[in-house]
Design a protein around this motif. Structure first.
Motif, PDB file in Angstrom:
ATOM      1  N   ARG A   1     -17.600  18.696   0.463  1.00  0.00           N
ATOM      2  CA  ARG A   1     -18.037  18.229  -0.038  1.00  0.00           C
ATOM      3  C   ARG A   1     -19.670  17.393  -0.207  1.00  0.00           C
ATOM      4  O   ARG A   1     -20.155  17.142   1.064  1.00  0.00           O
ATOM      5  CB  ARG A   1     -17.488  17.091  -0.543  1.00  0.00           C
ATOM      6  CG  ARG A   1     -16.362  17.356  -1.230  1.00  0.00           C
ATOM      7  CD  ARG A   1     -15.408  16.204  -0.969  1.00  0.00           C
ATOM      8  NE  ARG A   1     -15.574  15.500  -2.116  1.00  0.00           N
ATOM      9  CZ  ARG A   1     -15.749  14.401  -2.671  1.00  0.00           C
ATOM     10  NH1 ARG A   1     -16.212  13.894  -1.301  1.00  0.00           N
ATOM     11  NH2 ARG A   1     -16.124  13.616  -3.492  1.00  0.00           N
ATOM     12  N   LEU A   2     -20.806  17.976  -0.331  1.00  0.00           N
ATOM     13  CA  LEU A   2     -22.196  16.928   0.250  1.00  0.00           C
ATOM     14  C   LEU A   2     -22.269  16.513  -0.894  1.00  0.00           C
ATOM     15  O   LEU A   2     -22.685  16.299  -2.452  1.00  0.00           O
ATOM     16  CB  LEU A   2     -23.283  17.709  -0.295  1.00  0.00           C
ATOM     17  CG  LEU A   2     -24.915  17.975   0.062  1.00  0.00           C
ATOM     18  CD1 LEU A   2     -24.685  16.999   1.522  1.00  0.00           C
ATOM     19  CD2 LEU A   2     -25.641  17.992   0.009  1.00  0.00           C
ATOM     20  N   LEU A   3     -22.326  15.046  -0.985  1.00  0.00           N
ATOM     21  CA  LEU A   3     -22.599  12.857  -1.479  1.00  0.00           C
ATOM     22  C   LEU A   3     -24.316  13.540  -1.335  1.00  0.00           C
ATOM     23  O   LEU A   3     -25.151  13.023   0.007  1.00  0.00           O
ATOM     24  CB  LEU A   3     -21.784  12.461  -0.658  1.00  0.00           C
ATOM     25  CG  LEU A   3     -21.668  10.737  -1.633  1.00  0.00           C
ATOM     26  CD1 LEU A   3     -21.265  11.586  -2.453  1.00  0.00           C
ATOM     27  CD2 LEU A   3     -21.040  10.022  -0.769  1.00  0.00           C
ATOM     28  N   LEU A   4     -24.789  13.145  -2.756  1.00  0.00           N
ATOM     29  CA  LEU A   4     -26.301  12.874  -3.080  1.00  0.00           C
ATOM     30  C   LEU A   4     -26.191  11.756  -3.789  1.00  0.00           C
ATOM     31  O   LEU A   4     -24.976  11.533  -4.785  1.00  0.00           O
ATOM     32  CB  LEU A   4     -26.782  14.129  -3.797  1.00  0.00           C
ATOM     33  CG  LEU A   4     -26.441  15.765  -3.171  1.00  0.00           C
ATOM     34  CD1 LEU A   4     -25.693  16.163  -3.492  1.00  0.00           C
ATOM     35  CD2 LEU A   4     -28.111  15.824  -2.682  1.00  0.00           C
ATOM     36  N   PRO A   5     -27.602  10.755  -3.313  1.00  0.00           N
ATOM     37  CA  PRO A   5     -27.788   9.333  -4.894  1.00  0.00           C
ATOM     38  C   PRO A   5     -27.893  10.385  -6.166  1.00  0.00           C
ATOM     39  O   PRO A   5     -28.104  11.432  -6.301  1.00  0.00           O
ATOM     40  CB  PRO A   5     -29.124   9.189  -4.470  1.00  0.00           C
ATOM     41  CG  PRO A   5     -28.607   9.643  -2.494  1.00  0.00           C
ATOM     42  CD  PRO A   5     -28.600  10.869  -2.121  1.00  0.00           C
ATOM     43  N   ALA A   6     -27.749   9.442  -7.130  1.00  0.00           N
ATOM     44  CA  ALA A   6     -27.297   9.551  -8.390  1.00  0.00           C
ATOM     45  C   ALA A   6     -28.593   9.915  -9.162  1.00  0.00           C
ATOM     46  O   ALA A   6     -28.690  10.929  -9.567  1.00  0.00           O
ATOM     47  CB  ALA A   6     -27.203   8.610  -9.488  1.00  0.00           C
ATOM     48  N   GLU A   7     -29.958   9.390  -8.817  1.00  0.00           N
ATOM     49  CA  GLU A   7     -30.824   9.707  -9.193  1.00  0.00           C
ATOM     50  C   GLU A   7     -31.092  10.964  -8.475  1.00  0.00           C
ATOM     51  O   GLU A   7     -32.316  12.043  -9.030  1.00  0.00           O
ATOM     52  CB  GLU A   7     -31.833   8.945  -8.724  1.00  0.00           C
ATOM     53  CG  GLU A   7     -32.338   8.775  -6.617  1.00  0.00           C
ATOM     54  CD  GLU A   7     -31.357   7.867  -6.154  1.00  0.00           C
ATOM     55  OE1 GLU A   7     -32.133   7.302  -5.507  1.00  0.00           O
ATOM     56  OE2 GLU A   7     -30.398   7.014  -7.382  1.00  0.00           O
ATOM     57  N   ARG A   8     -30.541  11.954  -7.956  1.00  0.00           N
ATOM     58  CA  ARG A   8     -30.644  13.594  -7.594  1.00  0.00           C
ATOM     59  C   ARG A   8     -29.853  14.300  -8.084  1.00  0.00           C
ATOM     60  O   ARG A   8     -29.885  15.648  -7.522  1.00  0.00           O
ATOM     61  CB  ARG A   8     -31.175  13.544  -5.817  1.00  0.00           C
ATOM     62  CG  ARG A   8     -31.523  12.639  -5.537  1.00  0.00           C
ATOM     63  CD  ARG A   8     -31.556  12.817  -3.996  1.00  0.00           C
ATOM     64  NE  ARG A   8     -32.780  14.435  -3.139  1.00  0.00           N
ATOM     65  CZ  ARG A   8     -32.996  14.865  -2.181  1.00  0.00           C
ATOM     66  NH1 ARG A   8     -31.958  14.723  -1.956  1.00  0.00           N
ATOM     67  NH2 ARG A   8     -33.353  15.305  -2.206  1.00  0.00           N
ATOM     68  N   GLU A   9     -29.376  13.846  -9.260  1.00  0.00           N
ATOM     69  CA  GLU A   9     -28.539  14.347  -9.930  1.00  0.00           C
ATOM     70  C   GLU A   9     -29.485  16.500 -10.530  1.00  0.00           C
ATOM     71  O   GLU A   9     -28.354  17.502 -10.411  1.00  0.00           O
ATOM     72  CB  GLU A   9     -27.844  14.430 -11.475  1.00  0.00           C
ATOM     73  CG  GLU A   9     -26.743  14.677 -11.958  1.00  0.00           C
ATOM     74  CD  GLU A   9     -26.273  13.815 -13.087  1.00  0.00           C
ATOM     75  OE1 GLU A   9     -25.140  14.821 -13.379  1.00  0.00           O
ATOM     76  OE2 GLU A   9     -26.550  13.065 -13.172  1.00  0.00           O
ATOM     77  N   THR A  10     -30.357  15.654 -10.894  1.00  0.00           N
ATOM     78  CA  THR A  10     -30.646  17.307 -11.696  1.00  0.00           C
ATOM     79  C   THR A  10     -30.907  18.063 -10.530  1.00  0.00           C
ATOM     80  O   THR A  10     -30.855  19.181 -10.851  1.00  0.00           O
ATOM     81  CB  THR A  10     -32.405  16.579 -11.948  1.00  0.00           C
ATOM     82  OG1 THR A  10     -32.397  16.202 -12.546  1.00  0.00           O
ATOM     83  CG2 THR A  10     -33.066  17.487 -12.690  1.00  0.00           C
ATOM     84  N   LEU A  11     -31.772  18.147  -9.251  1.00  0.00           N
ATOM     85  CA  LEU A  11     -32.102  18.847  -8.069  1.00  0.00           C
ATOM     86  C   LEU A  11     -30.569  19.084  -7.647  1.00  0.00           C
ATOM     87  O   LEU A  11     -30.506  20.196  -7.288  1.00  0.00           O
ATOM     88  CB  LEU A  11     -32.731  17.986  -7.139  1.00  0.00           C
ATOM     89  CG  LEU A  11     -32.980  18.442  -5.882  1.00  0.00           C
ATOM     90  CD1 LEU A  11     -33.805  19.501  -6.432  1.00  0.00           C
ATOM     91  CD2 LEU A  11     -33.362  18.090  -4.362  1.00  0.00           C
ATOM     92  N   ALA A  12     -29.479  18.334  -7.794  1.00  0.00           N
ATOM     93  CA  ALA A  12     -28.052  18.813  -7.226  1.00  0.00           C
ATOM     94  C   ALA A  12     -27.598  19.827  -8.457  1.00  0.00           C
ATOM     95  O   ALA A  12     -27.148  21.259  -7.673  1.00  0.00           O
ATOM     96  CB  ALA A  12     -27.360  17.792  -7.006  1.00  0.00           C
TER      97      ALA A  12
END
Length: 304
Positions: A88-99
């Motif tokens: 699981r890779l946790l990312l800030p929500a503002e990077r959702e498009t990139l994710a």
């Protein structure tokens, strides 16, 4: 793909045939991640990819491993908490498009590996025939509640602690089992009250009968038990995974990585004295016979 996606606690580097996961070091990074350091996961070891909302303004990119592909997840058997899942890779929500972009790219890579040419994984549920992700490399060791467990790549050794081991384990003596005599391991998370690591022996082909049901963990010489502060996940789980990988290699006849033999160190005289003292207590309590006491005492003295 050749791209890098940096998240919280880890960075994923996407290559042509695999994803290289590098875990960060820091007080907030799960200790299991720090112990693993980095892992190269071939795309063929993955089943599917999901992207879901996380907690506290995060999103989670999850690469789901195939059954039978990773000895670490096989040993864990679903017992890892979500926060301790190395896939699981946790990312800030503002990077959702990139994710989302990388999730789609990863799905396309998995489809190419499957040969489907589409974004669907036609055989995602098929178990892998062998381990595809490398386990942590021996030598490995950790302290359980009742023993020190060591693995050199060829043998698993349990050395009992006189403060924690049961009389049944003391009577059986320290254990040293070659991986060729094992068929697997059973790991119950130390985060549970009754956690343990049990070595599963192969059935005896000469007897024609399966081995009897194992004794309770605290009385089984092939098992070490965990307690508060003993046998944490970040030490005992990589250990179990390495043993599993070696067992599979032995069973399939694959050549294992050579392990340099190390001459066993002599025991600390104070440790031997403590063990003899504890053995004497068991003898006086009637839990060890005269012959057993004499034989074990001679064995301990010979290690000086």
């Amino acid at each position: 793909m050749g791209d890098v996606l940096q998240g919280i606690h880890a960075t994923w580097e996407f290559e042509s045939d695999s994803v290289l996961i590098r875990f960060e070091r820091g007080i907030r990074t799960p200790k299991l991640f720090q112990a693993l350091g980095e892992r190269r996961v071939p795309y063929e070891a993955l089943s599917s990819v999901t992207l879901t909302p996380g907690r506290r303004g995060t999103v989670v990119l999850h690469a789901v491993p195939r059954a039978g592909a990773d000895p670490l997840t096989e040993a864990a058997a679903g017992q890892l908490r979500a926060s301790g899942d190395p896939y699981r890779l946790l990312l800030p929500a503002e990077r959702e498009t990139l994710a989302r972009y990388y999730a789609d790219e990863l799905r396309a890579a998995l489809a190419r590996v499957r040969g489907t040419g589409t974004g669907t994984m036609g055989d995602e549920q098929e178990p892998a025939e062998r381990y595809l992700v490398t386990a942590p490399e021996p030598p490995l060791q950790f302290k359980a509640y009742d023993a020190k467990a060591s693995f050199d790549g060829d043998r698993v050794t349990f050395r009992w602690f006189w403060t924690g081991a049961s009389s049944a384990k003391w009577k059986a003596g320290d254990q040293s089992l070659p991986v060729g005599e094992l068929q697997g391991v059973e790991w119950r998370s130390p985060e549970r009250f009754d956690g343990y690591l049990r070595l599963l022996r192969r059935d005896d082909p000469c007897s024609g009968q399966p081995r009897p049901r194992p004794a309770p963990a605290d009385h089984d010489p092939a098992t070490v038990v965990f307690g508060p502060g003993y046998g944490p996940v970040h030490e005992s789980l990589p250990f179990a995974a390495a043993v599993l990988e070696a067992v599979q290699a032995a069973a399939t006849g694959r050549t294992a990585v050579p392990v340099h033999a190390v001459a066993p160190a002599r025991r600390d005289p104070a440790e031997v004295a403590d063990r003899i003292r504890h053995l004497g207590e068991l003898h006086r309590a009637g839990l060890v016979t005269d012959d057993e006491f004499s034989a074990k005492k001679a064995e301990l003295l010979a290690e000086l």
